[in-house]
Design an enzyme around this catalytic site. Structure first.
Site, PDB file in Angstrom:
ATOM      1  N   GLY A  94       0.885  -1.377  -0.235  1.00 45.99           N
ATOM      2  CA  GLY A  94       0.112  -0.030   0.190  1.00 45.99           C
ATOM      3  C   GLY A  94       0.901   1.255   0.091  1.00 45.99           C
ATOM      4  O   GLY A  94       0.362   2.320  -0.451  1.00 45.99           O
ATOM      5  N   PRO A 102       0.652  -1.877  -8.456  1.00 48.73           N
ATOM      6  CA  PRO A 102      -0.681  -2.455  -7.669  1.00 48.73           C
ATOM      7  C   PRO A 102      -0.399  -3.141  -6.433  1.00 48.73           C
ATOM      8  O   PRO A 102       1.023  -3.680  -6.232  1.00 48.73           O
ATOM      9  CB  PRO A 102      -1.297  -3.488  -8.703  1.00 48.73           C
ATOM     10  CG  PRO A 102      -0.157  -3.730  -9.732  1.00 48.73           C
ATOM     11  CD  PRO A 102       0.970  -2.470  -9.781  1.00 48.73           C
ATOM     12  N   ASP A 103      -1.078  -3.226  -5.648  1.00 46.98           N
ATOM     13  CA  ASP A 103      -0.620  -4.070  -4.370  1.00 46.98           C
ATOM     14  C   ASP A 103      -1.345  -5.445  -4.611  1.00 46.98           C
ATOM     15  O   ASP A 103      -1.596  -5.821  -5.945  1.00 46.98           O
ATOM     16  CB  ASP A 103      -1.591  -3.478  -2.972  1.00 46.98           C
ATOM     17  CG  ASP A 103      -2.918  -3.398  -3.046  1.00 46.98           C
ATOM     18  OD1 ASP A 103      -3.558  -4.048  -3.970  1.00 46.98           O
ATOM     19  OD2 ASP A 103      -3.525  -2.971  -2.177  1.00 46.98           O
ATOM     20  N   PHE A 104      -1.341  -6.529  -3.881  1.00 49.19           N
ATOM     21  CA  PHE A 104      -1.755  -7.484  -3.968  1.00 49.19           C
ATOM     22  C   PHE A 104      -3.333  -8.130  -3.850  1.00 49.19           C
ATOM     23  O   PHE A 104      -4.067  -8.728  -4.573  1.00 49.19           O
ATOM     24  CB  PHE A 104      -0.926  -8.524  -3.062  1.00 49.19           C
ATOM     25  CG  PHE A 104       0.509  -8.629  -3.391  1.00 49.19           C
ATOM     26  CD1 PHE A 104       1.213  -9.335  -4.215  1.00 49.19           C
ATOM     27  CD2 PHE A 104       1.214  -7.701  -2.751  1.00 49.19           C
ATOM     28  CE1 PHE A 104       2.372  -9.425  -4.613  1.00 49.19           C
ATOM     29  CE2 PHE A 104       2.695  -7.584  -3.022  1.00 49.19           C
ATOM     30  CZ  PHE A 104       3.072  -8.359  -3.698  1.00 49.19           C
ATOM     31  N   ARG A 105      -3.865  -7.572  -2.813  1.00 46.84           N
ATOM     32  CA  ARG A 105      -5.182  -8.243  -2.424  1.00 46.84           C
ATOM     33  C   ARG A 105      -6.263  -7.070  -2.558  1.00 46.84           C
ATOM     34  O   ARG A 105      -7.441  -7.282  -2.282  1.00 46.84           O
ATOM     35  CB  ARG A 105      -5.024  -8.578  -0.843  1.00 46.84           C
ATOM     36  CG  ARG A 105      -4.203  -9.575  -0.732  1.00 46.84           C
ATOM     37  CD  ARG A 105      -4.129 -10.165   0.596  1.00 46.84           C
ATOM     38  NE  ARG A 105      -3.188 -11.470   0.686  1.00 46.84           N
ATOM     39  CZ  ARG A 105      -1.899 -11.355   0.602  1.00 46.84           C
ATOM     40  NH1 ARG A 105      -1.128 -10.331   0.576  1.00 46.84           N
ATOM     41  NH2 ARG A 105      -1.206 -12.474   0.498  1.00 46.84           N
ATOM     42  N   ASN A 176       7.942  -5.121   0.607  1.00 49.34           N
ATOM     43  CA  ASN A 176       7.945  -4.710  -0.945  1.00 49.34           C
ATOM     44  C   ASN A 176       9.234  -5.252  -1.317  1.00 49.34           C
ATOM     45  O   ASN A 176      10.297  -5.120  -0.868  1.00 49.34           O
ATOM     46  CB  ASN A 176       7.783  -3.507  -0.971  1.00 49.34           C
ATOM     47  CG  ASN A 176       6.384  -2.792  -0.489  1.00 49.34           C
ATOM     48  OD1 ASN A 176       5.439  -3.842  -0.269  1.00 49.34           O
ATOM     49  ND2 ASN A 176       6.105  -1.705  -0.210  1.00 49.34           N
ATOM     50  N   ILE A 177       9.147  -5.504  -2.817  1.00 48.25           N
ATOM     51  CA  ILE A 177      10.389  -5.866  -3.552  1.00 48.25           C
ATOM     52  C   ILE A 177      10.549  -5.043  -4.696  1.00 48.25           C
ATOM     53  O   ILE A 177      11.267  -5.143  -5.751  1.00 48.25           O
ATOM     54  CB  ILE A 177      10.178  -7.355  -3.997  1.00 48.25           C
ATOM     55  CG1 ILE A 177       8.791  -7.591  -4.896  1.00 48.25           C
ATOM     56  CG2 ILE A 177       9.966  -8.499  -3.225  1.00 48.25           C
ATOM     57  CD1 ILE A 177       8.420  -8.694  -5.945  1.00 48.25           C
ATOM     58  N   ASP A 178       9.685  -3.744  -4.791  1.00 50.02           N
ATOM     59  CA  ASP A 178      10.130  -3.035  -5.672  1.00 50.02           C
ATOM     60  C   ASP A 178      11.250  -1.950  -5.681  1.00 50.02           C
ATOM     61  O   ASP A 178      11.548  -0.974  -6.566  1.00 50.02           O
ATOM     62  CB  ASP A 178       8.710  -2.187  -5.590  1.00 50.02           C
ATOM     63  CG  ASP A 178       8.309  -1.042  -4.473  1.00 50.02           C
ATOM     64  OD1 ASP A 178       9.302  -0.903  -3.579  1.00 50.02           O
ATOM     65  OD2 ASP A 178       7.112  -1.082  -4.203  1.00 50.02           O
ATOM     66  N   HIS A 195      10.803  -9.628   2.316  1.00 50.97           N
ATOM     67  CA  HIS A 195      10.537 -10.641   1.269  1.00 50.97           C
ATOM     68  C   HIS A 195      11.393 -10.519   0.070  1.00 50.97           C
ATOM     69  O   HIS A 195      11.142 -10.690  -1.132  1.00 50.97           O
ATOM     70  CB  HIS A 195       9.224 -10.374   0.877  1.00 50.97           C
ATOM     71  CG  HIS A 195       8.128 -10.603   1.918  1.00 50.97           C
ATOM     72  ND1 HIS A 195       6.753 -10.652   1.749  1.00 50.97           N
ATOM     73  CD2 HIS A 195       8.246 -11.299   2.852  1.00 50.97           C
ATOM     74  CE1 HIS A 195       6.037 -10.947   2.934  1.00 50.97           C
ATOM     75  NE2 HIS A 195       6.942 -11.627   3.518  1.00 50.97           N
TER      76      HIS A 195
HETATM   77  P1  OAD Z   1      -1.691  -6.383   0.411  1.00 52.14           P
HETATM   78  O1  OAD Z   1      -2.235  -6.136  -1.066  1.00 52.14           O
HETATM   79  O2  OAD Z   1      -2.073  -7.452   0.720  1.00 52.14           O
HETATM   80  O3  OAD Z   1      -2.340  -5.297   1.177  1.00 52.14           O
HETATM   81  C1  OAD Z   1      -2.078  -3.740   0.929  1.00 52.14           C
HETATM   82  C2  OAD Z   1      -2.894  -2.981   1.758  1.00 52.14           C
HETATM   83  O4  OAD Z   1      -2.617  -1.709   1.547  1.00 52.14           O
HETATM   84  C3  OAD Z   1      -4.463  -3.215   1.813  1.00 52.14           C
HETATM   85  O5  OAD Z   1      -4.934  -3.322   3.364  1.00 52.14           O
HETATM   86  C4  OAD Z   1      -4.881  -1.905   1.039  1.00 52.14           C
HETATM   87  O6  OAD Z   1      -6.171  -1.602   1.449  1.00 52.14           O
HETATM   88  C5  OAD Z   1      -3.889  -0.915   1.562  1.00 52.14           C
HETATM   89  N1  OAD Z   1      -3.541   0.135   0.654  1.00 52.14           N
HETATM   90  C6  OAD Z   1      -3.389   0.036  -0.832  1.00 52.14           C
HETATM   91  N2  OAD Z   1      -3.146   1.213  -1.169  1.00 52.14           N
HETATM   92  C7  OAD Z   1      -3.139   1.880  -0.336  1.00 52.14           C
HETATM   93  C8  OAD Z   1      -2.705   3.379  -0.029  1.00 52.14           C
HETATM   94  N3  OAD Z   1      -2.545   4.275  -1.224  1.00 52.14           N
HETATM   95  N4  OAD Z   1      -2.930   4.181   1.216  1.00 52.14           N
HETATM   96  C9  OAD Z   1      -3.254   3.312   1.949  1.00 52.14           C
HETATM   97  N5  OAD Z   1      -3.670   1.873   1.951  1.00 52.14           N
HETATM   98  C10 OAD Z   1      -3.465   1.346   0.854  1.00 52.14           C
HETATM   99  O7  OAD Z   1      -0.183  -6.262   0.590  1.00 52.14           O
HETATM  100  P2  OAD Z   1       0.818  -6.392   1.325  1.00 52.14           P
HETATM  101  O8  OAD Z   1       0.365  -6.520   2.774  1.00 52.14           O
HETATM  102  O9  OAD Z   1       2.079  -5.759   1.052  1.00 52.14           O
HETATM  103  O10 OAD Z   1       4.478 -11.527  -0.597  1.00 52.14           O
HETATM  104  O11 OAD Z   1       1.130  -8.124   1.154  1.00 52.14           O
HETATM  105  C11 OAD Z   1       2.000  -8.843   1.814  1.00 52.14           C
HETATM  106  C12 OAD Z   1       2.559  -9.941   1.191  1.00 52.14           C
HETATM  107  O12 OAD Z   1       1.853 -10.639   0.211  1.00 52.14           O
HETATM  108  C13 OAD Z   1       3.634  -9.328  -0.093  1.00 52.14           C
HETATM  109  O13 OAD Z   1       4.777  -8.965   0.374  1.00 52.14           O
HETATM  110  C14 OAD Z   1       3.591 -10.567  -1.154  1.00 52.14           C
HETATM  111  C15 OAD Z   1       2.049 -11.109  -0.978  1.00 52.14           C
HETATM  112  O14 OAD Z   1       1.896 -12.421  -1.330  1.00 52.14           O
HETATM  113  C16 OAD Z   1       5.205 -12.550  -1.210  1.00 52.14           C
HETATM  114  O15 OAD Z   1       5.112 -12.235  -2.298  1.00 52.14           O
HETATM  115  C17 OAD Z   1       6.028 -13.478  -0.551  1.00 52.14           C
END
Ligand code: OAD
Ligand code: ZN
Length: 383
Positions: A94, A102-105, A176-178, A195
């Site tokens: 995020g 993009p994020d993941f979820r 993050n890996i970016d 990661h």
């Molecule tokens: P997620 O995609 O799971 O979560 C991102 C979070 O950030 C969500 O709660 C979104 O609502 C929030 N978000 C997105 N954009 C935002 C913004 N501009 N401001 C505030 N909040 C925002 O991503 P991670 O938690 O990083 O692992 O996921 C963890 C791991 O899952 C990653 O490192 C990756 C993935 O599988 C591996 O690849 C091993």
């Protein structure tokens, strides 16, 4: 060593190496006649929570008023009054979405919702070692699309950089890996890339190391990077499901979390272990601030009702330390900076750095165009 786990449904299975064992004895056999506090402690012991010897006990927590108000203002007062020098920041995808990654979820926009074209057995297979060994192509196609170097750090990244420069930051833990933390200038000794990173890669068979440039050249030509010494595939050193987290992660967390005087969690769903459970490793009198679009990493159900278990605790009446700020990471960080009196400085830093990055890119483009022209000129037949 633990590898990233996809959910935190069973936290007891997701113990981080080096964590002390759950405390299992010392409680009575019956819960009859217990007060709520005793019931909590009984369950905490039975379930193996709160086993950190350094941590303040639940009874003590109740006595300590950690924040004068459980809000961002309370956090700001705390930073000023305590003169924090050991802030830990923890980040997820995020913090980079405003850079265009993009994020993941996140529903709709998250990576895991947009992988149909790869025909994966499940979205996370793209980061699973077993799947990668059978079919590395989807990962490399995605890597090309998201390759580090094409994006600029965000306000949030520069806020963390300011915490470093002003001597407030103990360590930044990122999932993050970016590599945007590195681009923002957060130094190696302040950074734990939990990661992994695209910085280097290794052959999966003979472990020969390769540079980012070597991998990039092949990935951008749509080739699978194959080792020069054996037929193995070269994988960037990012941590896949099924792989160990880097040693630096395990070593640093043992040293850092007991010293932490404020935890700030930014832009993560806190859905992946062991990273998510880091929130439980700060002493129980230490404030934790989550800046995120949605509530995450909090206790739910019976655990929340009883006030036991790991995770953030925004909603209980006893909460004097966990603050939730819902919104964009960049806005949340700018707000913190404003309240700390660093607002303009943060804006200037972002502008200066973005201009610098743009200039480097422009110069690179000019160089490429110039060298192309040279090549083209050499092709012109001499009269
Ligand atoms: P997620 O995609 O799971 O979560 C991102 C979070 O950030 C969500 O709660 C979104 O609502 C929030 N978000 C997105 N954009 C935002 C913004 N501009 N401001 C505030 N909040 C925002 O991503 P991670 O938690 O990083 O692992 O996921 C963890 C791991 O899952 C990653 O490192 C990756 C993935 O599988 C591996 O690849 C091993
Ligand atoms: Zn090899």
């Amino acid at each position: 060593m633990s590898s990233p786990e996809k959910s935190k449904d069973d936290k007891k299975e997701d113990k981080i190496p080096g964590e002390s064992s759950p405390r299992t004895s010392g409680s009575s056999d019956s819960t009859a006649g217990m007060s709520m506090e005793h019931l909590r402690r009984y369950l905490a012991e039975k379930l193996g929570f709160y086993d950190d010897d350094d941590a303040v006990t639940e009874d003590e927590t109740e006595k300590v008023k950690v924040l004068d108000e459980v809000t961002v203002d309370g956090i700001i007062n705390y930073i000023k009054n305590k003169n924090c020098k050991n802030i830990i920041t923890m980040a997820g995808a995020g913090i980079s979405t405003s850079a265009g990654i993009p994020d993941f979820r996140s529903p709709g926009t998250g990576l895991y919702h947009n992988l149909k074209k790869y025909n994966l057995p499940n979205p996370q297979a793209i980061f699973e070692l077993d799947f990668f060994q059978d079919n590395p192509r989807p990962f490399f196609e995605l890597a090309k699309e998201l390759y580090p170097g094409s994006f600029k750090p965000t306000v949030c990244h520069y806020f963390i950089k300011m915490l470093v420069d002003k001597g407030y930051l103990l360590r930044h833990y990122t999932q993050n890996i970016d590599t945007l933390e590195r681009v923002a200038g957060i130094p190696d000794d302040k950074l734990v890339e939990a990661h992994g990173t695209f910085h280097t890669g290794h052959c999966l068979q003979c472990r020969k190391e390769y540079t980012q440039e070597w991998m990039k050249e092949r990935i951008f030509k749509d080739d699978i990077p194959i080792c020069e010494s054996c037929p193995g595939v070269v994988k960037p050193d990012i941590v896949f499901f099924g792989e160990n987290l880097p040693n630096k992660f395990h070593k640093s967390l043992l040293v850092d979390f007991g010293k932490c005087d404020l935890l700030i969690i930014l832009g993560s769903s806190l859905a992946v272990q062991p990273f998510a459970s880091l929130v439980d490793r700060v002493p129980s009198n230490i404030p934790r601030l989550l800046i995120n679009r949605e509530k995450a990493g909090h206790r739910t159900g019976i655990m929340a009702m009883l006030g036991v278990g790991g995770g953030l605790d925004f909603d209980s009446k006893d909460n004097t330390r966990d603050v939730l700020w819902l919104g964009e990471c960049d806005e949340g960080c700018q707000l913190l900076a404003d309240k700390l009196g660093w607002g303009d400085e943060l804006k200037e830093l972002c502008k200066k750095e973005h201009d610098r990055i743009d200039k480097v890119k422009d110069d690179e483009t000019d160089e490429t165009t110039a060298s192309k022209k040279e090549v083209d000129a050499s092709k012109v037949p001499k009269l």
